[in-house]
Structures are given as C-alpha cells and as structure tokens.
Scaffold this active site. Structure first.
Site, PDB file in Angstrom:
ATOM      1  N   ASP A  68     -18.944 -14.183  73.243  1.00  0.00           N
ATOM      2  CA  ASP A  68     -20.037 -13.809  72.351  1.00  0.00           C
ATOM      3  C   ASP A  68     -20.523 -14.997  71.529  1.00  0.00           C
ATOM      4  OD1 ASP A  68     -20.059 -11.251  73.269  1.00  0.00           O
ATOM      5  OD2 ASP A  68     -19.193 -10.335  71.471  1.00  0.00           O
ATOM      6  N   GLY A  69     -19.601 -15.876  71.119  1.00  0.00           N
ATOM      7  CA  GLY A  69     -19.989 -17.041  70.334  1.00  0.00           C
ATOM      8  C   GLY A  69     -20.909 -17.972  71.101  1.00  0.00           C
ATOM      9  N   ASN A 142     -26.813 -12.653  64.819  1.00  0.00           N
ATOM     10  CA  ASN A 142     -25.872 -11.707  64.218  1.00  0.00           C
ATOM     11  C   ASN A 142     -26.092 -11.496  62.725  1.00  0.00           C
ATOM     12  OD1 ASN A 142     -24.356 -10.649  66.263  1.00  0.00           O
ATOM     13  ND2 ASN A 142     -22.446 -11.647  65.699  1.00  0.00           N
ATOM     14  N   ASP A 172     -17.191 -11.725  46.598  1.00  0.00           N
ATOM     15  CA  ASP A 172     -17.030 -12.874  47.489  1.00  0.00           C
ATOM     16  C   ASP A 172     -18.317 -13.244  48.197  1.00  0.00           C
ATOM     17  OD1 ASP A 172     -14.427 -12.974  46.730  1.00  0.00           O
ATOM     18  OD2 ASP A 172     -13.563 -12.329  48.639  1.00  0.00           O
ATOM     19  N   TYR A 185     -18.987  -9.317  61.346  1.00  0.00           N
ATOM     20  CA  TYR A 185     -18.442  -9.476  60.000  1.00  0.00           C
ATOM     21  C   TYR A 185     -18.812  -8.292  59.106  1.00  0.00           C
ATOM     22  CZ  TYR A 185     -17.065 -12.186  55.817  1.00  0.00           C
ATOM     23  OH  TYR A 185     -16.469 -12.637  54.663  1.00  0.00           O
ATOM     24  N   SER A 186     -20.023  -7.796  59.253  1.00  0.00           N
ATOM     25  CA  SER A 186     -20.466  -6.674  58.427  1.00  0.00           C
ATOM     26  C   SER A 186     -19.565  -5.458  58.608  1.00  0.00           C
ATOM     27  CB  SER A 186     -21.920  -6.305  58.777  1.00  0.00           C
ATOM     28  OG  SER A 186     -22.355  -5.182  58.046  1.00  0.00           O
ATOM     29  N   SER A 188     -16.405  -5.487  59.455  1.00  0.00           N
ATOM     30  CA  SER A 188     -15.123  -5.785  58.805  1.00  0.00           C
ATOM     31  C   SER A 188     -15.200  -5.603  57.298  1.00  0.00           C
ATOM     32  CB  SER A 188     -14.700  -7.220  59.125  1.00  0.00           C
ATOM     33  OG  SER A 188     -14.527  -7.403  60.516  1.00  0.00           O
ATOM     34  N   GLN A 242     -21.412 -19.908  62.651  1.00  0.00           N
ATOM     35  CA  GLN A 242     -21.342 -21.151  63.409  1.00  0.00           C
ATOM     36  C   GLN A 242     -21.966 -22.353  62.703  1.00  0.00           C
ATOM     37  OE1 GLN A 242     -23.166 -19.882  67.123  1.00  0.00           O
ATOM     38  NE2 GLN A 242     -21.175 -19.330  67.979  1.00  0.00           N
TER      39      GLN A 242
END
Length: 287
Positions: A68-69, A142, A172, A185-186, A188, A242
């Site tokens: 995916d990266g 993303n 944070d 990330y969202s 998580s 990234q």
C-alpha cells in the site's frame, strides 16, 4: 492499447526489485516499452531501464510493485496525469493492492485484453500558509496529519470548516483523511470506516485532551483549516505517512478535495468488507 508502461518499484524490498527485473523482460514479448517512474536510493533493477518522462512522454499505465505504501507514492507521483495504476502486492495484505504477485503475468494479460475497470479515488490537496504566504503545497491519497514530534509537549490548535470555527483543541494532533485513508491512521485514532466511493473528509483528533472532541465527517468540497496555536517544540505536517514538513506557531494548513483523482485498475469487484475483516483480524467470525 497499452504501448508504454512505467514501473514504480519499492527498492527497499528485494522481492520488488526481482519482480521488476522479471517483469521488464517479460513485457518485451508484447512489444511494450518499459521505463522506471522513480528511482530510490540509487538502486535499479538488473534490467537497465530509462526513467519515464512523466511530463513530456508519459506511459499508458503505471504498475506499482510493493504494498500500500508503494501505491500511495505512485498515486502522488502521477497526480494530475490521469494514468491508471495497477498495484501488485509484494508484501502483506493491503486495502489498496489489486494483484497478488503469484498472478501477475496472468492478470497483466487480462489488462492487455481490456478486461478491467477503473476505480477512481478522491485525493486531498493541502497547503501551508505562513504569515500570509504559501510556503508549500501537497497532494495525498490517504491523509494529512498535523502532529507533535516524539518529545513534544501537548499541541494546541484551532480548527475551522469553511468559515465556521469548530474550536480550539489540545492533544497530539489531528488527522484529515480521505475515504481511502479512513482505514489507516484515522481508524487507529478512533475514526469511522468510510466506503471508498463516498466522497467526504474525515477529521479525527489524536489523543485529544477533552471529552468533546469527536471524529467529524464533512463534505468533500468543504475546506478544513488548522492553525497551530503553539509550537514550543517540534510540530509536523505528514502526508500519507511518507513526507513531512516542520510547522511553526501561527502556521495555517488548508485541506480540501484535490481537483484530480487517483485511478486504480480493477480486475475484480472490490471486496472491501472481506478485506476489512481480514485486516482487522475478524475473518473467522461466524456468518
């Protein structure tokens, strides 16, 4: 017809380099011109390939070899060129990658036969303004994340949607995610899962120091604005996990839907929810 293919390779994966070498040689049998879309860390496949001239002589399609990266990097690299991207999974299960490396040759022949569809994904566009001047602009597939550094203090920031002030938050940071990024990330940080075809922007606070900061879903055409209220220590804007840029006190970050979309080659129906179950470890549940 496909006459030119650009290979976008993750040079950190030995398997990706090996596959690029084999694939480049195999594509010669179809009289297809092959080039590299990007070089990383000076490494090249064993088969010598020219670098693609994306602006002057773009390929007909890009093949991303990695995970995916790698696909996120490819989407940014070809942004605005309307190039379809075929993703080959060289790593673990991903939400975005389409082709398993064990089927790569068979599936590429399917593409050559024209038996595929394009999956258009909304991207994000962002800019940083400092003292009224634009200092940097970004696009991402993303998310765009404003966050404190590893050893930083609590971050304080103001948030607007369009011209409406949402509030001042401490924590944070904040994640501004696309539907594609909703499973990253969202998720998580407690954000909702959004089906990729629904065009919205997600605002998800990271460890907010408040009981009222909740994930917010807004129309994709709206503009999100985040102002860094304090920057006593390191504050960063990170795009797709990234690339990053340091932020200062009173910097403003503007994020909205990008004018252009990413186009992914799909050979099969999008199995979004089965992939979601596997990704979240719930694939053995009864049904």
């Amino acid at each position: 017809m496909i006459h030119k293919i650009g290979l976008f390779t993750n040079y950190r994966l030995k398997e990706s380099l090996t596959m690029a070498q084999k694939l480049a040689g195999w594509l010669l049998n179809f009289d297809v011109k092959v080039s590299l879309v990007k070089e990383t860390e000076g490494a090249k496949p064993a088969v010598p390939l020219p670098l693609a001239d994306l602006a002057g002589d773009p390929p007909d399609m890009v093949i991303a070899l990695g995970g995916d990266g790698t696909l996120l990097s490819a989407a940014r690299a070809v942004y605005g060129l309307n190039l379809p991207i075929l993703s080959v999974n060289m790593g673990n299960l991903g939400f975005l990658t389409e082709v398993d490396r064990s089927r790569i040759y068979e599936d590429i022949e399917t593409v050559f036969a024209g038996n595929y569809q394009l999956d258009h994904r909304m991207m994000l566009r962002g800019r940083i303004e400092r003292e009224g001047e634009i200092i940097r602009e970004f696009v991402g597939l993303n998310d765009m994340v404003i966050h404190k550094g590893a050893l930083s203090r609590l971050l304080s920031f103001n948030v607007w949607v369009q011209e409406d002030f949402m509030g001042n938050y401490k924590g944070d940071g904040i994640i501004l995610a696309s539907p594609t990024g909703s499973t990253g990330y969202s998720l998580s940080a407690g954000g909702p899962v959004v089906y990729p075809g629904v065009e919205v922007i997600l605002q998800t606070l990271i460890c907010p120091h408040t009981l009222t900061g909740r994930p917010t879903v807004i129309p994709a055409d709206f503009q999100c604005t985040v102002e860094v209220e304090n920057a006593t220590s390191q504050v960063l804007l990170t795009v797709d996990g990234q690339i990053s840029c340091s932020l200062r006190k009173k910097d403003k970050i503007f994020v909205t839907k990008a004018p252009c979309k990413a186009s992914f080659v799909r050979l099969r129906p999008l199995d979004f929810f089965p992939i979601l179950r596997k990704k979240l470890g719930d694939d053995n549940q009864e049904r």
